[in-house]
Motif scaffolding. Sequence first.
Motif, short mmCIF file in Angstrom:
data_model
loop_
_atom_site.label_atom_id
_atom_site.label_comp_id
_atom_site.label_asym_id
_atom_site.label_seq_id
_atom_site.Cartn_x
_atom_site.Cartn_y
_atom_site.Cartn_z
N PRO A 120 0.81 -1.23 0.00
CA PRO A 120 0.00 0.00 0.00
C PRO A 120 0.84 1.28 0.00
O PRO A 120 0.48 2.27 -0.64
N TYR A 121 1.98 1.26 0.70
CA TYR A 121 2.85 2.43 0.71
C TYR A 121 3.46 2.68 -0.66
O TYR A 121 3.60 3.83 -1.09
N PHE A 122 3.84 1.61 -1.34
CA PHE A 122 4.38 1.75 -2.70
C PHE A 122 3.31 2.32 -3.63
O PHE A 122 3.58 3.22 -4.42
N GLU A 123 2.10 1.77 -3.55
CA GLU A 123 1.00 2.25 -4.40
C GLU A 123 0.73 3.72 -4.15
O GLU A 123 0.56 4.51 -5.09
N GLU A 124 0.69 4.11 -2.89
CA GLU A 124 0.44 5.50 -2.52
C GLU A 124 1.52 6.43 -3.09
O GLU A 124 1.24 7.56 -3.49
N ALA A 125 2.75 5.93 -3.18
CA ALA A 125 3.87 6.73 -3.69
C ALA A 125 4.02 6.62 -5.21
O ALA A 125 4.93 7.20 -5.80
N GLY A 126 3.13 5.84 -5.85
CA GLY A 126 3.21 5.66 -7.30
C GLY A 126 4.32 4.72 -7.72
O GLY A 126 4.80 4.78 -8.85
N LEU A 127 4.73 3.85 -6.81
CA LEU A 127 5.80 2.89 -7.09
C LEU A 127 5.22 1.48 -7.18
O LEU A 127 4.11 1.22 -6.71
N VAL A 128 6.00 0.58 -7.76
CA VAL A 128 5.58 -0.82 -7.86
C VAL A 128 6.53 -1.66 -7.01
O VAL A 128 7.74 -1.62 -7.20
N PHE A 129 5.94 -2.41 -6.09
CA PHE A 129 6.74 -3.30 -5.25
C PHE A 129 6.94 -4.62 -5.99
O PHE A 129 6.01 -5.15 -6.59
N SER A 130 8.16 -5.16 -5.93
CA SER A 130 8.45 -6.44 -6.58
C SER A 130 9.37 -7.27 -5.70
O SER A 130 9.88 -6.80 -4.69
N GLU A 131 9.62 -8.49 -6.13
CA GLU A 131 10.55 -9.38 -5.43
C GLU A 131 11.97 -8.80 -5.39
O GLU A 131 12.77 -9.17 -4.55
N GLN A 132 12.28 -7.89 -6.33
CA GLN A 132 13.61 -7.29 -6.39
C GLN A 132 13.70 -5.94 -5.69
O GLN A 132 14.76 -5.32 -5.64
N SER A 133 12.59 -5.47 -5.13
CA SER A 133 12.61 -4.17 -4.44
C SER A 133 13.64 -4.21 -3.31
O SER A 133 13.67 -5.17 -2.52
N PRO A 134 14.51 -3.19 -3.24
CA PRO A 134 15.52 -3.20 -2.19
C PRO A 134 14.91 -2.95 -0.80
O PRO A 134 14.05 -2.08 -0.64
N ILE A 135 15.38 -3.73 0.14
CA ILE A 135 14.89 -3.66 1.52
C ILE A 135 16.06 -3.31 2.43
O ILE A 135 17.14 -3.89 2.32
N VAL A 136 15.85 -2.35 3.33
CA VAL A 136 16.86 -1.96 4.31
C VAL A 136 16.68 -2.87 5.52
O VAL A 136 15.62 -2.86 6.16
N LEU A 137 17.70 -3.64 5.81
CA LEU A 137 17.67 -4.57 6.94
C LEU A 137 18.55 -4.03 8.05
O LEU A 137 19.72 -3.73 7.83
N GLU A 138 17.96 -3.89 9.22
CA GLU A 138 18.70 -3.37 10.38
C GLU A 138 18.73 -4.43 11.47
O GLU A 138 17.74 -5.13 11.68
N GLU A 139 19.86 -4.47 12.16
CA GLU A 139 19.95 -5.25 13.39
C GLU A 139 20.33 -4.28 14.50
O GLU A 139 21.02 -3.29 14.26
N PHE A 140 19.86 -4.56 15.71
CA PHE A 140 20.08 -3.64 16.82
C PHE A 140 20.09 -4.40 18.13
O PHE A 140 19.70 -5.57 18.20
N GLN A 141 20.53 -3.69 19.16
CA GLN A 141 20.46 -4.24 20.52
C GLN A 141 19.92 -3.16 21.44
O GLN A 141 20.17 -1.98 21.24
N VAL A 142 19.17 -3.59 22.43
CA VAL A 142 18.67 -2.66 23.44
C VAL A 142 19.83 -2.28 24.34
O VAL A 142 20.53 -3.14 24.85
N VAL A 143 20.02 -0.97 24.50
CA VAL A 143 21.09 -0.51 25.39
C VAL A 143 20.54 0.16 26.66
O VAL A 143 21.26 0.29 27.65
N TYR A 144 19.26 0.57 26.61
CA TYR A 144 18.68 1.21 27.79
C TYR A 144 17.16 1.13 27.72
O TYR A 144 16.60 1.47 26.69
N PRO A 145 16.48 0.73 28.76
CA PRO A 145 17.09 0.13 29.94
C PRO A 145 17.67 -1.23 29.60
O PRO A 145 17.25 -1.85 28.62
N GLN A 146 18.60 -1.69 30.40
CA GLN A 146 19.17 -3.02 30.20
C GLN A 146 18.07 -4.05 30.39
O GLN A 146 17.16 -3.87 31.19
N LEU A 147 18.14 -5.13 29.64
CA LEU A 147 17.15 -6.19 29.78
C LEU A 147 17.10 -6.64 31.23
O LEU A 147 18.13 -6.81 31.88
N GLY A 148 15.90 -6.78 31.74
CA GLY A 148 15.71 -7.20 33.12
C GLY A 148 15.59 -6.06 34.12
O GLY A 148 15.30 -6.28 35.28
N GLU A 149 15.84 -4.82 33.66
CA GLU A 149 15.72 -3.68 34.60
C GLU A 149 14.27 -3.31 34.80
O GLU A 149 13.46 -3.42 33.94
#
Length: 149
Positions: A120-149
Amino acid sequence: MTAEELWQAYQKINPSVGDEIDAWAFGVQPDLLAQLVLEGTKTATASAYELYAVDQEPLPQVGTYDVVLDGKGQAVCIIHITKVEVLPFNQVSAEHAYKEGEGDRSLAGWRQTHLDFFQPYFEEAGLVFSEQSPIVLEEFQVVYPQLGE
């Protein structure tokens, strides 16, 4: 707690983060996904590369910090971005899908959920989503609060 209040608390233990705050909520089910991040289940996310240009937003950068918000705009935690890569939609790995921590954590489930989300976001922007559409992949870690706090 506001993003500013959480950021100020984190600055007391890590003053090098500076004053610039990037705060955001997940686009779908922000409360559930923020909780998965806080619990350590969700350690990755994905966004559509082409929509960054449409929204005139910079791409995420390794080494930056973000405040994750819930559905009411309240700060839940601060994450540190540890990895960013751009891959075609059809090359996203099962490992990344699992790290996103959503649903059954399968690649098939990830693909369907993200296809439904991005189209829907692609359609709204006038773009076509495909299997080759580039995707931004992020990895992260929680730094605050520390897990368990």
